[in-house]
Design a protein around this motif. Structure first.
Motif, PDB file in Angstrom:
ATOM      1  N   TYR A  45      -4.771  12.080   7.674  1.00 47.85           N
ATOM      2  CA  TYR A  45      -5.972  12.080   7.071  1.00 47.85           C
ATOM      3  C   TYR A  45      -7.011  11.367   7.859  1.00 47.85           C
ATOM      4  O   TYR A  45      -7.999  11.681   8.135  1.00 47.85           O
ATOM      5  CB  TYR A  45      -6.088  11.053   5.661  1.00 47.85           C
ATOM      6  CG  TYR A  45      -5.524  11.996   4.467  1.00 47.85           C
ATOM      7  CD1 TYR A  45      -6.075  13.007   4.047  1.00 47.85           C
ATOM      8  CD2 TYR A  45      -4.351  11.535   3.807  1.00 47.85           C
ATOM      9  CE1 TYR A  45      -5.631  13.920   3.075  1.00 47.85           C
ATOM     10  CE2 TYR A  45      -3.732  12.422   2.819  1.00 47.85           C
ATOM     11  CZ  TYR A  45      -4.220  13.494   2.506  1.00 47.85           C
ATOM     12  OH  TYR A  45      -3.613  14.114   1.491  1.00 47.85           O
ATOM     13  N   ILE A  46      -6.768  10.315   8.708  1.00 43.24           N
ATOM     14  CA  ILE A  46      -7.430   9.625   9.549  1.00 43.24           C
ATOM     15  C   ILE A  46      -7.656  10.394  10.723  1.00 43.24           C
ATOM     16  O   ILE A  46      -8.930  10.507  10.850  1.00 43.24           O
ATOM     17  CB  ILE A  46      -6.841   8.092   9.797  1.00 43.24           C
ATOM     18  CG1 ILE A  46      -6.750   7.395   8.704  1.00 43.24           C
ATOM     19  CG2 ILE A  46      -7.492   7.555  11.120  1.00 43.24           C
ATOM     20  CD1 ILE A  46      -5.843   5.939   9.103  1.00 43.24           C
ATOM     21  N   TRP A  53       1.081   4.374  -2.643  1.00 38.44           N
ATOM     22  CA  TRP A  53       0.951   5.682  -2.184  1.00 38.44           C
ATOM     23  C   TRP A  53       2.006   6.736  -2.696  1.00 38.44           C
ATOM     24  O   TRP A  53       1.743   7.729  -3.072  1.00 38.44           O
ATOM     25  CB  TRP A  53       0.692   5.817  -0.778  1.00 38.44           C
ATOM     26  CG  TRP A  53      -0.578   5.368  -0.295  1.00 38.44           C
ATOM     27  CD1 TRP A  53      -1.765   5.583  -0.693  1.00 38.44           C
ATOM     28  CD2 TRP A  53      -1.134   5.315   0.954  1.00 38.44           C
ATOM     29  NE1 TRP A  53      -2.826   5.316  -0.112  1.00 38.44           N
ATOM     30  CE2 TRP A  53      -2.417   5.155   1.275  1.00 38.44           C
ATOM     31  CE3 TRP A  53      -0.292   4.771   2.306  1.00 38.44           C
ATOM     32  CZ2 TRP A  53      -3.166   4.891   2.245  1.00 38.44           C
ATOM     33  CZ3 TRP A  53      -1.224   4.640   3.428  1.00 38.44           C
ATOM     34  CH2 TRP A  53      -2.433   4.402   3.604  1.00 38.44           C
ATOM     35  N   GLN A 108      -0.817   9.321   5.929  1.00 40.72           N
ATOM     36  CA  GLN A 108      -2.176   8.829   6.077  1.00 40.72           C
ATOM     37  C   GLN A 108      -2.824   9.093   7.604  1.00 40.72           C
ATOM     38  O   GLN A 108      -3.970   9.267   7.732  1.00 40.72           O
ATOM     39  CB  GLN A 108      -2.449   7.349   5.759  1.00 40.72           C
ATOM     40  CG  GLN A 108      -3.733   6.757   5.677  1.00 40.72           C
ATOM     41  CD  GLN A 108      -4.547   7.572   4.644  1.00 40.72           C
ATOM     42  OE1 GLN A 108      -4.304   8.112   3.998  1.00 40.72           O
ATOM     43  NE2 GLN A 108      -5.772   7.273   4.930  1.00 40.72           N
ATOM     44  N   LEU A 119       0.854  12.012   0.544  1.00 38.70           N
ATOM     45  CA  LEU A 119       1.079  10.538   0.564  1.00 38.70           C
ATOM     46  C   LEU A 119       2.116  10.312  -0.510  1.00 38.70           C
ATOM     47  O   LEU A 119       3.011   9.415  -0.066  1.00 38.70           O
ATOM     48  CB  LEU A 119      -0.121   9.852   0.283  1.00 38.70           C
ATOM     49  CG  LEU A 119      -1.291   9.723   1.238  1.00 38.70           C
ATOM     50  CD1 LEU A 119      -2.435   9.040   0.461  1.00 38.70           C
ATOM     51  CD2 LEU A 119      -0.854   8.891   2.282  1.00 38.70           C
ATOM     52  N   HIS A 137      -2.713  12.418  -4.113  1.00 29.78           N
ATOM     53  CA  HIS A 137      -2.490  13.006  -2.934  1.00 29.78           C
ATOM     54  C   HIS A 137      -1.090  13.322  -2.646  1.00 29.78           C
ATOM     55  O   HIS A 137      -0.137  12.593  -2.611  1.00 29.78           O
ATOM     56  CB  HIS A 137      -2.923  11.913  -1.848  1.00 29.78           C
ATOM     57  CG  HIS A 137      -4.552  11.576  -1.970  1.00 29.78           C
ATOM     58  ND1 HIS A 137      -5.224  12.294  -1.341  1.00 29.78           N
ATOM     59  CD2 HIS A 137      -5.182  10.524  -2.871  1.00 29.78           C
ATOM     60  CE1 HIS A 137      -6.614  11.529  -1.925  1.00 29.78           C
ATOM     61  NE2 HIS A 137      -6.613  10.762  -2.584  1.00 29.78           N
ATOM     62  N   LEU A 190       1.062  -1.165   0.059  1.00 31.49           N
ATOM     63  CA  LEU A 190      -0.072  -0.096  -0.137  1.00 31.49           C
ATOM     64  C   LEU A 190       1.049   1.180  -0.014  1.00 31.49           C
ATOM     65  O   LEU A 190       0.566   2.240  -0.852  1.00 31.49           O
ATOM     66  CB  LEU A 190      -0.976   0.065   1.150  1.00 31.49           C
ATOM     67  CG  LEU A 190      -1.931   0.927   1.432  1.00 31.49           C
ATOM     68  CD1 LEU A 190      -2.980   1.181   0.387  1.00 31.49           C
ATOM     69  CD2 LEU A 190      -2.603   1.185   2.770  1.00 31.49           C
TER      70      LEU A 190
END
Lengths: 509, 127
Positions: A76-77, A55, A73, A65, A62, A51
Motif C-alpha cells: 500500500y505504501i 491487521w 502494507q 492485511l 483489507h 498493529l
C-alpha cells in the motif's frame, strides 16, 4: 521443480509475522541483560506487533492485511507514492495524460519566452494514426499573410460586432473554479496579449473585470449572475451586464465536454457571502445547476431562447455545446433557420473534458471528441447553408499551434483553450483541481497556496504564450501556402483511416 | 466514540506533562539522574529521552498530533519496561508518584492515538 526463480510471498509473510514476534523477544532480552538502550527497538517492535495483530485479526476491510500482515502494507505504501514516482522518474516524455511532458514543455517554453525548437526528430510515435497538417510546395511569403481577424456578429450587422484578432482565446473558467490570483493573472495576460477571455459560469465576473481585458460572458444552465430566484433568465440583470464596456459577447452554455448532459450541485457550505452575491443565489441553500436551461425544452424553445438573449443583450451571442447526436444538431439548425434566428457563434467543446470536475464515467465516456465533432458540425452547417452566417470556436486540448491549426482546418475559426493557459500559469498537472489543494495556487482559494502565484509575472507568461502561438500560427500558415486561416479546409489535414475523424462516425449525421 | 474536545484536552495534558518530564531531565534533577544511572544510561540516554519527549510534546500541540501520540506511546512503553524490569513501582520512596504520572500520560496519548488513528502517516488509512 519450477524452472524460474520465484518468491513465495505467502511463506515470506508468514515467516515475517513470526519473525517479528521473535525479534521482539530478542530485543526485550537484550534490553534486560545487556543494555537498556536495546529497549528503543523493543518498544518500536512492540507497537508494530500490536498493529500487526490488529491487521491480521482485528479488521475486515483489507483482505491483504488480514491474510499476510504487515508485509502487505509495504505494498500500500509503495502504491500510494506511485503516481509521483511514475511522474518524476518512470513516465516517458510522451505517455502522461491528459498532457504529456512534451506537450507541457512546449507550453512552458512558450510562456517563458524560450526557444521551443527541437533537434534529432520528433518524439511522437509516427507509426500511430495521427492527424497531420499538409504543407504546400509553394509557401506564402509571411508578409503577404492577412492579419488574423474574425468578426463575430457581422452577419447580423450589429454595431457591437466584435473583431477577434488573436487565433487563441482563454476558455471558460469561473472565479470559484480558479482562485482570484489566477483569474487576475489570466485577465491581465489577456489584456497584454490582446485576446479575449471567457468568464465561465461563475456569475458576475468581478475578478475577470479587474484587469480591463475583453470578455465573453458565459451563461451556464443555472444562469449565475443573470438569474431570477427560480433560475430563469433575469432580463434586467442581463442587459445591465451587457452594458459593461468589457463584456463583448455572451455564450450560452448548453453543455460542456467534461460532463455533457449533466448539471451540478454547489453545496451550501461552499456558498460564501461573496459567491452568493456574485452568482445571485441565496445564502444557506444548496444551489442546483440543472442539466439544461429550463427555457430550452425542444429545438423551437431553444432557438427562441437564443434569440431572446441576443435581443436583450444586444451583443454577439453564441452557444456552447459538446456534440452528442448529429441528427439533433441538424434539427436544431433547421429550426433556427425556420425562425430566422442563428447564434452569432457556436463553440464546439470536445468530449475530452477540461478543468471541470465530473464523474469519471461522464469524463471518459460521454460526448464526441473534438476532432470527430468539428467536421460534423461544420458539414451540417454547410448543408443547411448557414455556415457563413456564424463563427465557430473550438475547444478541447488545443494547447499547441499544430492542434489549433488542425482544428481550424476541420471547421473552426478560432481556437479556445483553458488548460493551455493553466499550464502557462505554471500548472504541473497535479490533477487536484477539484480539491482546493492545487499546489501551484491556481484552482485553490487557500491564501497560503495562492501566495506563490505572482499576478504580474504570470500575466506576462500568459501574454508570451499567446504571442508565441500567434507567431507559430503565422509560420505554419505560410508553410501551408495559405494567406489566411479562413482558407483552411479539410484538404489541409491528413486524416488517417481508422484514426480520429473516421468515416464511420461521419455517416451518423 | 471519541470526542474532539476530549482529544484536544488529552493532547494538552499529555504535552504539558511530557514537557515537565523533559525539563526535569534536562536540568539534571537528582531523581532523574539516579533513575537513568540505575538503567545505565546517564547522561546520554537521559538527554536522548528528554529530546524525544519534547519532540512528542510539540507534535501533540501541532497538526501532527497523531504522529506525536505514536512517539509518546512508545516512550511510555519504554518507561513501563524500565519500571517493571529495573526500577520497581515505587522509586525513591515517592509512593508511586512517578508511575502515576506515567499512567496519566499513557492514558492521554492512547486516547489521542485512538481518536486520531486515521491521521497516522502511512498506516492511518487502514485503521
Amino acid at each position: 521443480m519450477p524452472s524460474t526463480f520465484a518468491v513465495d510471498l505467502e511463506k515470506m509473510s508468514r515467516t515475517a509475522n513470526t519473525g517479528l514476534v521473535l525479534l521482539l523477544a530478542v530485543f526485550g532480552a537484550a534490553g534486560y541483560l545487556v543494555s537498556f538502550y536495546f529497549h528503543f527497538v523493543t518498544v518500536a517492535l512492540f507497537l508494530l506487533v500490536l498493529l500487526n495483530l490488529y491487521w491480521r485479526y482485528g479488521q475486515t476491510s483489507h483482505t491483504l492485511l488480514a491474510n499476510f500482515g504487515f508485509l502487505a502494507q509495504t505494498r500500500y505504501i509503495v502504491e500510494s507514492v506511485g503516481p509521483e514516482f511514475r511522474q518524476y522518474l518512470f513516465a516517458s516524455d510522451t505517455e502522461e495524460r491528459p498532457f504529456t511532458r512534451v506537450d507541457r514543455a512546449e507550453v512552458y517554453r512558450k510562456a517563458k519566452g524560450i526557444d521551443s525548437s527541437e533537434a534529432f526528430g520528433s518524439l511522437l510515435d509516427f507509426d500511430r494514426d495521427e492527424i497531420k497538417l499538409r504543407h504546400s510546395f509553394y509557401p506564402v511569403d509571411k508578409k503577404d499573410l492577412e492579419p488574423f481577424d474574425v468578426a463575430v456578429g457581422a452577419s447580423r450587422g450589429l454595431d457591437t460586432t466584435f473583431h477577434i484578432r488573436r487565433p487563441m482565446m482563454i476558455s471558460a473558467m469561473s472565479y470559484g473554479a480558479l482562485g482570484q490570483n489566477a483569474v487576475r493573472a489570466l485577465a491581465r495576460g489577456a489584456k497584454l496579449a490582446g485576446t479575449v477571455m471567457n468568464t465561465g459560469e461563475g456569475g458576475h465576473p468581478k475578478y475577470h473585470l479587474m484587469e480591463g481585458c475583453d470578455l465573453i460572458f458565459q451563461m451556464g444552465t443555472a444562469k449565475f449572475g443573470v438569474r431570477t430566484e427560480d433560475g430563469l433568465l433575469d432580463e434586467d440583470k442581463l442587459s445591465a451586464l451587457a452594458t459593461l464596456d468589457q463584456v463583448k459577447m455572451i455564450e450560452i452554455k448548453l453543455s460542456q465536454g467534461a460532463k455533457p448532459g449533466k448539471g451540478g450541485l454547489l453545496p451550501k457550505e461552499k456558498v460564501t457571502a461573496e459567491i452568493a452575491e456574485l452568482r445571485g443565489v441565496p445564502l444557506g441553500h444548496d444551489v442546483i445547476s440543472p442539466a439544461h436551461h429550463i427555457e430550452c425544452k425542444c429545438p423551437a424553445s431553444t432557438a427562441q431562447f437564443i434569440s431572446r438573449v441576443q435581443h436583450v443583450s444586444g451583443l454577439p451571442t453564441g452557444i456552447k455545446f459538446c456534440l452528442g447526436r448529429p441528427d439533433e444538431f441538424r434539427t436544431l439548425v433547421q429550426e433556427m433557420k425556420r425562425q430566422d434566428t442563428l447564434p452569432d457563434f457556436i463553440t464546439v467543446d470536445g468530449g475530452e473534458g477540461g478543468t471541470g470536475a465530473a464523474p469519471k464515467s461522464f469524463m471518459d465516456h460521454l460526448g464526441l471528441p473534438l476532432f470527430e465533432a468539428l467536421p460534423i458540425v461544420h458539414r451540417i452547417l454547410e448543408d443547411e447553408g448557414v455556415r457563413d452566417r456564424l463563427v465557430m470556436f473550438a475547444s478541447g486540448k488545443l494547447i499547441s499551434p499544430g492542434r489549433q491549426l488542425e482544428a481550424l482546418s476541420l471547421g473552426a475559426d478560432v481556437a479556445y483553450s483553458a488548460r493551455g493557459f493553466l499550464l502557462a500559469l505554471g500548472c504541473i498537472q497535479a490533477l487536484q483541481c477539484n480539491r482546493n489543494t492545487c499546489p501551484v495556487g491556481i484552482t485553490t482559494h487557500q491564501p497560503h497556496l495562492q501566495r506563490g502565484l505572482d499576478i504580474a509575472d504570470k500575466a506576462r507568461r500568459v501574454a508570451n504564450y499567446v504571442g508565441a502561438l500567434h507567431h507559430d500560427h503565422v509560420e505554419l500558415l505560410a508553410a501551408m501556402g495559405k494567406s489566411s486561416s479562413r482558407l483552411l479546409t479539410q484538404e489541409n489535414v491528413y486524416l488517417p483511416t481508422g484514426g480520429p475523424v473516421s468515416p464511420a462516425s461521419q455517416e451518423l449525421s | 466514540m471519541t470526542h474532539p474536545m476530549l482529544t484536544r484536552a488529552a493532547q494538552g495534558i499529555a504535552a504539558v506533562l511530557l514537557l515537565m518530564a523533559a525539563a526535569m531531565k534536562f536540568m539534571g534533577d537528582p531523581g532523574s539522574i539516579e533513575i537513568f544511572a540505575r538503567l545505565g544510561m546517564d547522561p546520554a540516554g537521559r538527554y536522548l529521552i528528554a529530546v524525544v519527549e519534547m519532540t512528542a510534546a510539540m507534535l501533540l500541540l501541532s497538526p501532527f498530533a497523531a504522529l506525536g501520540s505514536v512517539i509518546a506511546t512508545a516512550v511510555m512503553c519504554g518507561a513501563i519496561i524500565a519500571h517493571v524490569t529495573e526500577l520497581g513501582l515505587v522509586v525513591n520512596n515517592d509512593s508511586g508518584r512517578l508511575i502515576g504520572m506515567l499512567v496519566v500520560v499513557l492514558v492521554c496519548v492512547a486516547y489521542v492515538l485512538v481518536s486520531r488513528r486515521k491521521e497516522i502517516p502511512f498506516v492511518g488509512e487502514t485503521l
